[in-house]
Design a protein around this motif. Structure first.
Motif, PDB file in Angstrom:
ATOM      1  N   ARG A  84      50.169  15.509  15.730  1.00  0.00           N
ATOM      2  CA  ARG A  84      48.727  15.338  14.748  1.00  0.00           C
ATOM      3  C   ARG A  84      48.643  16.539  13.933  1.00  0.00           C
ATOM      4  N   GLN A  85      48.947  17.713  14.303  1.00  0.00           N
ATOM      5  CA  GLN A  85      49.353  18.792  13.463  1.00  0.00           C
ATOM      6  C   GLN A  85      50.045  18.653  12.337  1.00  0.00           C
ATOM      7  N   TRP A  86      51.175  18.047  12.541  1.00  0.00           N
ATOM      8  CA  TRP A  86      52.174  17.820  11.465  1.00  0.00           C
ATOM      9  C   TRP A  86      51.691  16.721  10.711  1.00  0.00           C
ATOM     10  N   LEU A  87      51.008  15.755  10.922  1.00  0.00           N
ATOM     11  CA  LEU A  87      50.608  14.660  10.148  1.00  0.00           C
ATOM     12  C   LEU A  87      49.281  15.270   9.327  1.00  0.00           C
ATOM     13  N   HIS A  88      48.843  16.325   9.841  1.00  0.00           N
ATOM     14  CA  HIS A  88      47.635  17.052   8.884  1.00  0.00           C
ATOM     15  C   HIS A  88      48.315  17.770   7.822  1.00  0.00           C
ATOM     16  N   GLU A  89      49.376  18.604   8.465  1.00  0.00           N
ATOM     17  CA  GLU A  89      50.251  19.394   7.230  1.00  0.00           C
ATOM     18  C   GLU A  89      50.284  18.521   6.176  1.00  0.00           C
ATOM     19  N   TRP A  90      50.899  17.371   6.401  1.00  0.00           N
ATOM     20  CA  TRP A  90      51.509  16.544   5.379  1.00  0.00           C
ATOM     21  C   TRP A  90      50.713  15.612   4.733  1.00  0.00           C
ATOM     22  N   ARG A  91      49.400  15.720   5.361  1.00  0.00           N
ATOM     23  CA  ARG A  91      48.208  15.145   4.583  1.00  0.00           C
ATOM     24  C   ARG A  91      48.305  13.488   4.508  1.00  0.00           C
ATOM     25  N   VAL A  92      49.032  13.021   5.558  1.00  0.00           N
ATOM     26  CA  VAL A  92      49.338  11.812   5.586  1.00  0.00           C
ATOM     27  C   VAL A  92      48.016  10.770   5.829  1.00  0.00           C
ATOM     28  N   PRO A  93      47.693   9.937   4.608  1.00  0.00           N
ATOM     29  CA  PRO A  93      46.599   9.357   4.636  1.00  0.00           C
ATOM     30  C   PRO A  93      46.527   8.072   5.444  1.00  0.00           C
ATOM     31  N   GLN A  94      47.648   7.509   6.036  1.00  0.00           N
ATOM     32  CA  GLN A  94      47.862   6.320   6.682  1.00  0.00           C
ATOM     33  C   GLN A  94      48.819   6.391   7.880  1.00  0.00           C
ATOM     34  N   VAL A  95      48.332   6.300   9.051  1.00  0.00           N
ATOM     35  CA  VAL A  95      49.242   6.326  10.252  1.00  0.00           C
ATOM     36  C   VAL A  95      48.965   5.165  11.028  1.00  0.00           C
ATOM     37  N   GLU A  96      50.090   4.464  11.337  1.00  0.00           N
ATOM     38  CA  GLU A  96      50.016   3.289  12.062  1.00  0.00           C
ATOM     39  C   GLU A  96      50.828   3.435  13.373  1.00  0.00           C
ATOM     40  N   TYR A  97      50.095   3.022  14.608  1.00  0.00           N
ATOM     41  CA  TYR A  97      50.961   3.343  15.659  1.00  0.00           C
ATOM     42  C   TYR A  97      50.379   2.415  16.717  1.00  0.00           C
ATOM     43  N   ARG A  98      51.426   2.328  17.820  1.00  0.00           N
ATOM     44  CA  ARG A  98      51.303   1.252  18.780  1.00  0.00           C
ATOM     45  C   ARG A  98      50.484   1.935  20.043  1.00  0.00           C
ATOM     46  N   ARG A  99      49.543   1.368  20.252  1.00  0.00           N
ATOM     47  CA  ARG A  99      48.780   1.945  21.664  1.00  0.00           C
ATOM     48  C   ARG A  99      49.377   1.740  22.787  1.00  0.00           C
ATOM     49  N   ALA A 100      49.159   2.119  23.763  1.00  0.00           N
ATOM     50  CA  ALA A 100      49.600   1.827  25.210  1.00  0.00           C
ATOM     51  C   ALA A 100      49.254   0.561  25.649  1.00  0.00           C
ATOM     52  N   ASP A 101      48.007   0.135  25.371  1.00  0.00           N
ATOM     53  CA  ASP A 101      47.528  -1.317  25.550  1.00  0.00           C
ATOM     54  C   ASP A 101      47.997  -2.254  24.765  1.00  0.00           C
ATOM     55  N   GLY A 102      49.040  -1.976  23.583  1.00  0.00           N
ATOM     56  CA  GLY A 102      49.658  -2.860  22.971  1.00  0.00           C
ATOM     57  C   GLY A 102      49.161  -3.224  21.567  1.00  0.00           C
ATOM     58  N   THR A 103      47.784  -2.812  21.385  1.00  0.00           N
ATOM     59  CA  THR A 103      47.281  -3.086  19.878  1.00  0.00           C
ATOM     60  C   THR A 103      47.564  -1.965  19.162  1.00  0.00           C
ATOM     61  N   ILE A 104      47.453  -2.185  17.735  1.00  0.00           N
ATOM     62  CA  ILE A 104      47.752  -1.130  16.748  1.00  0.00           C
ATOM     63  C   ILE A 104      46.676  -0.531  16.186  1.00  0.00           C
ATOM     64  N   GLY A 105      46.794   0.573  16.365  1.00  0.00           N
ATOM     65  CA  GLY A 105      45.643   1.669  15.463  1.00  0.00           C
ATOM     66  C   GLY A 105      46.159   2.004  14.179  1.00  0.00           C
ATOM     67  N   THR A 106      45.333   2.173  13.335  1.00  0.00           N
ATOM     68  CA  THR A 106      45.580   2.650  11.966  1.00  0.00           C
ATOM     69  C   THR A 106      44.469   3.777  11.642  1.00  0.00           C
ATOM     70  N   ALA A 107      44.979   4.996  11.327  1.00  0.00           N
ATOM     71  CA  ALA A 107      43.951   5.826  10.902  1.00  0.00           C
ATOM     72  C   ALA A 107      44.617   7.032  10.031  1.00  0.00           C
ATOM     73  N   SER A 108      43.810   7.648   9.392  1.00  0.00           N
ATOM     74  CA  SER A 108      44.232   9.050   8.499  1.00  0.00           C
ATOM     75  C   SER A 108      44.531  10.012   9.642  1.00  0.00           C
TER      76      SER A 108
END
Ligand code: THU
Length: 121
Positions: A84-108
């Motif tokens: 998350r600190q790396w994603l912050h450094e790179w100012r990533v506006p959109q991060v999409e990820y698979r949660r442990a419960d199988g749903t997909i999260g989308t966040a900056s």
């Protein structure tokens, strides 16, 4: 449904993770549409292991891309604190990820790491 997260999951099959057996993949898409793939790469000296999203971002950095040039990072797992600190450094506006419960999260990156630390000055 995120096509990019599914591609990260395909990339995860190439992870080198013989110690944890936890395979992680990531895809970086830059603002010009170029894509970089990464996996976790572990080491017998466990703390030296490398996360998938760091591998993918490092590939983009090595090709000359810089913070602000990344449009999306997709990951087959929720990003760890250090990433998350790396994603912050790179100012990533959109991060999409698979949660442990199988749903997909989308966040900056800002959503994923509030009240950030930055180098003073
Ligand atoms: N891992 C990642 O690749 N990304 C994350 O954000 C979470 C953790 C990897 C590191 C290690 O190889 C394995 O997952 C188990 O911690």
């Amino acid at each position: 449904m995120s096509e990019l997260v599914e591609r990260a999951e395909l990339a995860a099959q190439r992870a080198y993770a013989p110690y944890s057996n936890y395979l992680v993949g990531a895809v970086v898409r830059t603002t010009d549409g170029t894509e970089f793939v990464g996996t976790n790469v572990e080491n017998a000296a466990y703390p030296l292991s490398q996360c998938a999203e760091k591998t993918a971002i490092a590939a983009a950095a090595s090709a000359g891309y810089r913070p602000g040039d990344i449009k999306v990072v997709a990951i087959s797992a929720s990003p760890c604190g250090g990433c998350r600190q790396w994603l912050h450094e790179w100012r990533v506006p959109q991060v999409e990820y698979r949660r442990a419960d199988g749903t997909i999260g989308t966040a900056s990156a800002a959503d994923l790491l509030p009240d950030t630390w930055d180098l003073p000055g």
